[in-house]
Write a protein that holds these residues in place. Structure first.
Motif, mmCIF file in Angstrom:
data_model
loop_
_atom_site.group_PDB
_atom_site.id
_atom_site.type_symbol
_atom_site.label_atom_id
_atom_site.label_comp_id
_atom_site.label_asym_id
_atom_site.label_seq_id
_atom_site.Cartn_x
_atom_site.Cartn_y
_atom_site.Cartn_z
ATOM 1 N N ASN A 46 -13.075 93.199 11.818
ATOM 2 C CA ASN A 46 -14.354 93.502 11.164
ATOM 3 C C ASN A 46 -14.183 94.046 9.761
ATOM 4 N N ALA A 47 -13.091 94.797 9.560
ATOM 5 C CA ALA A 47 -12.882 95.421 8.252
ATOM 6 C C ALA A 47 -11.395 95.567 8.006
ATOM 7 N N GLN A 48 -11.034 95.522 6.747
ATOM 8 C CA GLN A 48 -9.642 95.741 6.369
ATOM 9 C C GLN A 48 -9.445 97.225 6.066
ATOM 10 N N LEU A 49 -8.479 97.841 6.714
ATOM 11 C CA LEU A 49 -8.256 99.267 6.502
ATOM 12 C C LEU A 49 -7.522 99.511 5.188
ATOM 13 N N ASP A 50 -7.714 100.671 4.626
ATOM 14 C CA ASP A 50 -7.039 101.016 3.377
ATOM 15 C C ASP A 50 -5.534 100.959 3.567
ATOM 16 N N GLY A 51 -4.860 100.255 2.663
ATOM 17 C CA GLY A 51 -3.407 100.194 2.713
ATOM 18 C C GLY A 51 -2.858 99.227 3.735
ATOM 19 N N ALA A 52 -3.718 98.563 4.518
ATOM 20 C CA ALA A 52 -3.231 97.633 5.536
ATOM 21 C C ALA A 52 -2.834 96.319 4.879
ATOM 22 N N PRO A 53 -1.908 95.595 5.494
ATOM 23 C CA PRO A 53 -1.489 94.315 4.923
ATOM 24 C C PRO A 53 -2.660 93.349 4.840
ATOM 25 N N THR A 54 -2.606 92.451 3.903
ATOM 26 C CA THR A 54 -3.693 91.496 3.717
ATOM 27 C C THR A 54 -3.296 90.085 4.091
ATOM 28 N N LYS A 56 -2.595 86.771 6.318
ATOM 29 C CA LYS A 56 -3.542 86.210 7.270
ATOM 30 C C LYS A 56 -3.279 86.663 8.706
ATOM 31 N N THR A 57 -2.046 86.548 9.168
ATOM 32 C CA THR A 57 -1.762 86.841 10.564
ATOM 33 C C THR A 57 -1.961 88.314 10.880
ATOM 34 N N GLN A 58 -1.749 89.209 9.932
ATOM 35 C CA GLN A 58 -1.873 90.631 10.205
ATOM 36 C C GLN A 58 -3.311 91.123 10.065
ATOM 37 N N SER A 59 -4.223 90.276 9.584
ATOM 38 C CA SER A 59 -5.623 90.679 9.501
ATOM 39 C C SER A 59 -6.411 90.146 10.685
ATOM 40 N N LEU A 60 -5.733 89.475 11.598
ATOM 41 C CA LEU A 60 -6.379 88.914 12.778
ATOM 42 C C LEU A 60 -6.102 89.786 13.992
ATOM 43 N N ALA A 61 -6.999 89.715 14.974
ATOM 44 C CA ALA A 61 -6.818 90.404 16.248
ATOM 45 C C ALA A 61 -7.101 89.409 17.368
ATOM 46 N N PRO A 62 -6.464 89.562 18.520
ATOM 47 C CA PRO A 62 -6.729 88.637 19.627
ATOM 48 C C PRO A 62 -8.208 88.620 20.013
ATOM 49 N N ARG A 63 -8.706 87.452 20.317
ATOM 50 C CA ARG A 63 -10.065 87.316 20.856
ATOM 51 C C ARG A 63 -9.960 87.624 22.350
ATOM 52 N N LEU A 64 -9.964 88.902 22.636
ATOM 53 C CA LEU A 64 -9.482 89.399 23.924
ATOM 54 C C LEU A 64 -10.358 90.530 24.434
ATOM 55 N N LEU A 65 -10.641 90.491 25.745
ATOM 56 C CA LEU A 65 -11.286 91.600 26.433
ATOM 57 C C LEU A 65 -10.355 92.093 27.536
ATOM 58 N N VAL A 66 -10.043 93.377 27.504
ATOM 59 C CA VAL A 66 -9.123 94.002 28.465
ATOM 60 C C VAL A 66 -9.908 94.971 29.334
ATOM 61 N N HIS A 150 -8.828 94.353 18.455
ATOM 62 C CA HIS A 150 -10.186 94.328 17.938
ATOM 63 C C HIS A 150 -10.951 95.517 18.529
ATOM 64 N N PRO A 151 -11.910 96.090 17.789
ATOM 65 C CA PRO A 151 -12.678 97.222 18.327
ATOM 66 C C PRO A 151 -13.383 96.940 19.642
ATOM 67 N N ARG A 152 -13.635 95.675 19.966
ATOM 68 C CA ARG A 152 -14.325 95.365 21.228
ATOM 69 C C ARG A 152 -13.373 95.240 22.418
ATOM 70 N N THR A 153 -12.081 95.188 22.178
ATOM 71 C CA THR A 153 -11.153 94.689 23.183
ATOM 72 C C THR A 153 -10.987 95.590 24.397
ATOM 73 N N LEU A 154 -10.755 96.880 24.198
ATOM 74 C CA LEU A 154 -10.313 97.745 25.290
ATOM 75 C C LEU A 154 -11.500 98.382 26.015
ATOM 76 N N ASN A 155 -11.522 98.191 27.344
ATOM 77 C CA ASN A 155 -12.622 98.683 28.167
ATOM 78 C C ASN A 155 -12.066 99.278 29.455
ATOM 79 N N SER A 156 -12.539 100.444 29.827
ATOM 80 C CA SER A 156 -12.073 101.057 31.069
ATOM 81 C C SER A 156 -13.109 100.880 32.169
ATOM 82 N N VAL A 157 -12.623 100.803 33.388
ATOM 83 C CA VAL A 157 -13.462 100.586 34.564
ATOM 84 C C VAL A 157 -13.161 101.688 35.564
#
Length: 492
Positions: A46-54, A56-66, A150-157
């Motif tokens: 969703n957003a690039q963090l300050d100082g984070a690499p730019t 392509k591969t490091q700006s991606l996150a798995p399309r994943l729900l855990v 990704h911010p949506r990925t991790l979910n506890s049950v």
């Protein structure tokens, strides 16, 4: 763009899933020719963090729900707000209403993420730059992840609200009840799942890693039933993950596994692949040195199976529909066996390996992760060989149709957090990760029949003490699903 959504349910599945994503990350980092298409499995942050690499591969996150218990995210140090048992104040999966206000922020490698049902926590920093070198430091699957989630990925049950009074989710049916309770309160698919799905141009399918038995097997089953209702034609590939050997589980867990497999067949899961601790390891010449008592190691081997086929999705050499249709013969045989031959070397000049038939090579060098015996994998209905740096393509190309094999060329890059389970020759280049050639076979075979018969036996009346929570008609339907499957496999 044809995207894949990945779902993971339960501790054992998440152990394998973490190794899997580490392998995918390593493959992309070694892809100097940019032949892979990360957007198949990954989405933009969703957003690039300050100082984070730019890059392509490091700006991606798995399309994943855990999905997992809150206590299994324990490599975040608690900064307060839990109930004393590792659980937070809410068992939210992040769907609907005011869930955003109930979830909290956490930090993973400098990245802000949300961990549901937990208050603010911070990841425990590694004491070594090579976490896989000291297995004694691994306590949770979060300890060896190299991902930026990704911010949506991790979910506890938690089972506290809709499960038993103790919050337990120990059986398949308990997991189903927890999901049904959550879904009746807030439709689960209307939250983070829907957000991922709506960002896709065209969903190619769903790959799912789920515990083979226990509460998260039932939770995953109920979840996939909802997915199937919304996506009736999309392929769903289910990997049933267990840290034990298929012939080493107790009667109660065997019954749970039988219920899970039969339910998946009834739900029209497109392809179900058992991934247990491997059997038949006593043969000479195998390229694996595996401690079967280590979940960290057995889950790494299970992940190598999943990564073998997913690499083809990243490389766009096959789609999920292609793989499922080839292996299941257009849905006729929906239980598939996955076999690997790590470190397989096939030399030139008429070597011994090249003089063998394909079936002889499979029996002598391939390792299976189910109750199927390798020497019984002779009659195949559907098959797909995937060659990653072994030259097995040269052996099968003259014997099989072109649709039955994929030559992906590049060997498997081994992430630094991967345990040293692969023997045989490693390929190393300065400044690059070590790699190993791996041949894989995904097939529907008569060799699955014995395992299906064992599962069918686990649903017989004499197992009634393990089936007391099920109605008689439900058991009859489960047995019928396995009966029909056994009839098909016995005729291969």
């Amino acid at each position: 763009m044809k995207e894949v959504i990945t779902l993971q349910f339960g501790e054992q599945a998440n152990y394998a899933g973490t190794h899997y994503w580490n392998l995918m990350q390593a493959a992309m980092s070694e892809d100097a020719g940019a032949s892979l298409v990360p957007e198949t499995l990954y989405c933009e942050q969703n957003a690039q963090l300050d100082g984070a690499p730019t890059c392509k591969t490091q700006s991606l996150a798995p399309r994943l729900l855990v999905y997992d218990k809150a206590g299994n995210y324990a490599s975040w140090e608690d900064n307060g707000g839990n109930d004393g048992n590792g659980n937070g104040n809410d068992s939210s999966h992040g769907s609907g209403g005011d869930k955003a206000a109930q979830s909290a922020e956490a930090t993973w490698n400098g990245q802000e993420i949300e961990v549901h049902a937990q208050q603010q926590q911070q990841r425990r920093r590694r004491s070594t730059s090579s976490p896989g070198t000291d297995e004694s430091t691994i306590r949770y699957w979060t300890d060896f992840s190299d991902l930026r989630y990704h911010p949506r990925t991790l979910n506890s049950v938690s089972g506290l609200e809709f499960g038993s009074s103790l919050g337990e989710m120990n059986t398949f049916i308990e997991g189903q009840r927890v999901f049904e309770g959550e879904d009746s309160r807030d439709e689960v698919l209307e939250g983070r799942f829907r957000e991922f799905a709506e960002e896709c141009d065209l969903i190619q399918g769903f790959q799912v890693l789920a515990d083979a038995c226990g509460g998260f097997a039932g939770y995953a089953s109920a979840y996939l039933q909802r997915v199937r209702e919304e996506y009736p034609k999309s392929p769903i590939v289910l990997y049933n993950v267990c840290a034990d050997r298929a012939d080493g589980v107790g009667a109660a867990r065997q019954t749970d596994i039988a219920v899970a497999v039969a339910t998946a067949l009834g739900q029209e899961v497109s392809m179900s692949v058992p991934l247990f601790a491997p059997s038949g390891m006593g043969r000479p010449g195998l390229g694996v040195d595996l401690d079967l008592g280590s979940q960290f190691q057995t889950s790494a081997f299970a992940a190598a199976h999943t990564a073998q086929w997913s690499y083809s999705l990243l490389a766009r050499t096959k789609t999920m529909d292609d793989v499922v249709d080839q292996v299941t013969r257009q849905g006729c045989y929906r239980i598939a066996e996955s076999l690997l031959a790590p470190g397989l070397e096939i030399g030139g000049g008429g070597s011994m390996a090249e003089r063998r038939s394909v079936s002889e090579l499979v029996r002598s060098r391939f390792i299976v992760c189910s109750s199927a015996r390798v020497d019984s994998i002779e009659s195949l209905a559907g098959q797909l060989f995937v060659d990653r740096g072994t030259a097995v393509t040269r052996l099968v190309a003259d014997m099989l149709p072109r649709s039955a094999y994929i030559d992906n060329g590049r060997a498997v890059a081994l992430p630094r957090a991967f345990p040293p389970i692969f023997g045989g020759p490693k390929r190393t280049e300065p400044g690059r990760l070590a790699s190993v050639g791996v041949a894989g076979l995904l097939c529907s075979t008569s060799g699955s029949e014995a395992g299906l018969q064992r599962l069918h036996g686990a649903l017989k009346p004499e197992q009634s003490k393990y089936l007391k929570d099920y109605e008689r008609d439900d058991i009859r339907e489960l047995r019928y699903a396995l009966d029909s499957c056994i009839d098909r496999y016995s005729s291969i």
